[in-house]
Design an enzyme around this catalytic site. Structure first.
Site, PDB file in Angstrom:
ATOM      1  N   LYS A  78      71.387  13.731  -8.532  1.00 28.55           N
ATOM      2  CA  LYS A  78      71.093  14.476  -7.302  1.00 28.55           C
ATOM      3  C   LYS A  78      71.134  15.958  -7.643  1.00 28.55           C
ATOM      4  O   LYS A  78      71.739  16.350  -8.652  1.00 28.55           O
ATOM      5  CB  LYS A  78      72.162  14.148  -6.248  1.00 28.55           C
ATOM      6  CG  LYS A  78      71.730  14.369  -4.825  1.00 28.55           C
ATOM      7  CD  LYS A  78      71.134  13.139  -4.192  1.00 28.55           C
ATOM      8  CE  LYS A  78      70.720  13.407  -2.761  1.00 28.55           C
ATOM      9  NZ  LYS A  78      70.213  12.237  -2.068  1.00 28.55           N
ATOM     10  N   LYS A 181      64.455  14.890   9.728  1.00 30.01           N
ATOM     11  CA  LYS A 181      63.347  14.043   9.252  1.00 30.01           C
ATOM     12  C   LYS A 181      63.620  12.567   9.543  1.00 30.01           C
ATOM     13  O   LYS A 181      62.739  11.847   9.989  1.00 30.01           O
ATOM     14  CB  LYS A 181      63.129  14.247   7.739  1.00 30.01           C
ATOM     15  CG  LYS A 181      62.686  15.669   7.374  1.00 30.01           C
ATOM     16  CD  LYS A 181      62.258  15.786   5.936  1.00 30.01           C
ATOM     17  CE  LYS A 181      63.395  15.607   4.932  1.00 30.01           C
ATOM     18  NZ  LYS A 181      64.429  16.679   5.034  1.00 30.01           N
ATOM     19  N   GLY A 183      66.570  11.204  11.418  1.00 27.99           N
ATOM     20  CA  GLY A 183      67.165  10.950  12.730  1.00 27.99           C
ATOM     21  C   GLY A 183      66.128  10.970  13.848  1.00 27.99           C
ATOM     22  O   GLY A 183      66.180  10.142  14.768  1.00 27.99           O
TER      23      GLY A 183
END
Ligand SMILES: NC(=O)C1=CN([C@@H]2O[C@H](COP(=O)(O)OP(=O)(O)OC[C@H]3O[C@@H](n4cnc5c(N)ncnc54)[C@H](O)[C@@H]3O)[C@@H](O)[C@H]2O)C=CC1
Ligand SMILES: O=C(O)CCC(=O)C(=O)O
Length: 368
Positions: A78, A181, A183
């Site tokens: 990440k 984006k 939710g």
């Protein structure tokens, strides 16, 4: 700070500093045992560098488990960019980030996460092929938050099934934290199903957009402030913003029957899974529920195909039911059940990997 003890369990952590663009980013590669590391890039105005390091280490470890659970040939990684996504984004900053990703020579693939969009990575793509989730016209698979939201819907259906025997989403109430984006798409779908919603977001525009959608559907939405969301009188809490929101303080306030959301690292600590269990709240492990985006971007190995991605994302429904069942039969928490499953799979799969020279596996050459 003793950095090596802090990054224990991770293979590599790269600090990216580009003074000309102001880029300050950290890339963490947790594990490449199942394949090159894959994970989105988050942009946030972190309060401190320590907070950014903490976040990227937790997120990249989560990706190792998510990749194993979703059965993709990637490992966990990440990235985080320290900055305010509303003020600090420039094409040059993302190009500089792309150059750092390129310097890892295929060990790390990345795309969007909180605070970043597919458009940002079009700039990074000019510097490296190790970018996923950009628009189809750039050779990517498009917005990965679409399958992520779809996966949350499958997670909600499975959880409903476990709680009530029916996977019908209608006639229930849900509290949603974060209308970004993912939710927003989940909220939209639930409104279409006829559900009642409690929502919160720190961005008024996101709330206004949902309220106008609800108006067109004649649906019920109650907007609450960011602290009140935990006490909402809903059936299921859907966290779709930051991590660490399931902690001693919030568990005390929760009145829901289940927690099912897209946010990464929802449990502040593993033992909070036990606290939820003791309170009779069913927890859907985050990395099982939110794997839709990963499934889509990992699928870019085979050239994008939406139907295939949807089919693979559907597996979230059964995976979750299996985890609920296994946890119940062993008397353990759902997160312990999911972790055990992933650790066993990583062990089994990495034995297979030892037959191959990693760099020679042809599937790893994405868009060369
Ligand atoms: N985009 C994706 O496909 C995936 C996202 N996730 C995770 O899902 C979560 C949401 O991701 P996105 O929707 O992509 O991010 P986003 O940045 O598009 O949306 C996040 C939303 O949360 C809001 N927010 C931030 N702090 C808040 C607070 N304290 N209270 C209420 N709302 C707050 C923001 O204003 C924003 O509208 C993140 O944890 C992300 O890591 C996980 C897997 C895939
Ligand atoms: O959605 C993506 O672009 C990559 C996957 C990821 O970072 C995640 O699932 O958190």
């Amino acid at each position: 700070m003793n950095m090596f003890s802090k990054i224990k369990g991770h293979e590599q952590v790269v600090f990216c500093n580009d003074e000309s663009t102001g880029l300050k980013a950290i890339i963490a590669i947790h594990s490449t045992r199942l394949g090159p590391a894959l994970g989105g890039c988050r942009m946030l105005p972190y309060a401190s560098e320590d907070e950014a390091i903490e976040d990227v280490l937790r997120l990249s470890k989560g990706m190792t488990y998510k990749c194993a659970a979703a059965d993709v040939d990637f490992g966990g990684g990440k990235a985080v960019i320290i900055g305010d996504p509303r003020k600090d984004k420039t094409p040059e900053l993302f190009r500089a980030f792309g150059q750092f990703v390129e310097s890892l020579n295929g060990r790390f693939y990345t795309g969007t996460d909180m605070g970043t969009s597919p458009e940002d990575f079009v700039h990074a793509l000019r510097e490296t092929n190790c970018i996923v989730g950009v628009d189809e016209v750039y050779g990517g698979s498009g917005d990965s938050s679409i399958p992520t939201a779809q996966g949350v819907i499958y997670g909600l259906q499975a959880t409903s099934k476990a709680l009530t025997g029916s996977d019908d989403l209608a006639g229930k109430s849900y509290s949603i934290q974060g209308l970004g984006k993912v939710g927003f798409k989940v909220a939209e779908r639930l409104l279409e199903e006829g559900a009642d919603l409690y929502v919160t977001d720190i961005n008024q525009q996101a709330i206004d957009k949902l309220l106008s959608k609800a108006k067109t559907l004649g649906a019920g939405v109650k907007v609450v402030n960011k602290e009140e969301i935990y006490q909402s009188n809903a059936d299921i809490f859907i966290p779709c913003a930051m991590g660490g929101i399931i902690n001693s303080e919030t568990i005390e306030q929760l009145r829901v029957k289940a927690v099912v959301g897209s946010a990464n690292n929802q449990l502040l600590e593993l033992h909070h899974g036990q606290s939820l269990k003791e309170k009779g709240i069913l927890y859907a492990p985050d990395y099982i529920v939110n794997a839709g985006g990963l499934i889509q971007v990992a699928d870019e190995l085979y050239t994008p195909n939406k139907e295939r991605v949807l089919q693979k994302t559907k597996a979230i429904y059964n995976s979750l039911l299996n985890i609920y069942e296994y946890a119940e039969s062993k008397g353990i928490t759902t997160i312990e059940a999911a972790n055990q499953f992933c650790e066993n799979r990583i062990e089994a799969r990495s034995r297979r990997n030892s037959f191959f020279s990693h760099m020679k596996r042809p599937k790893w050459a994405v868009r060369t």
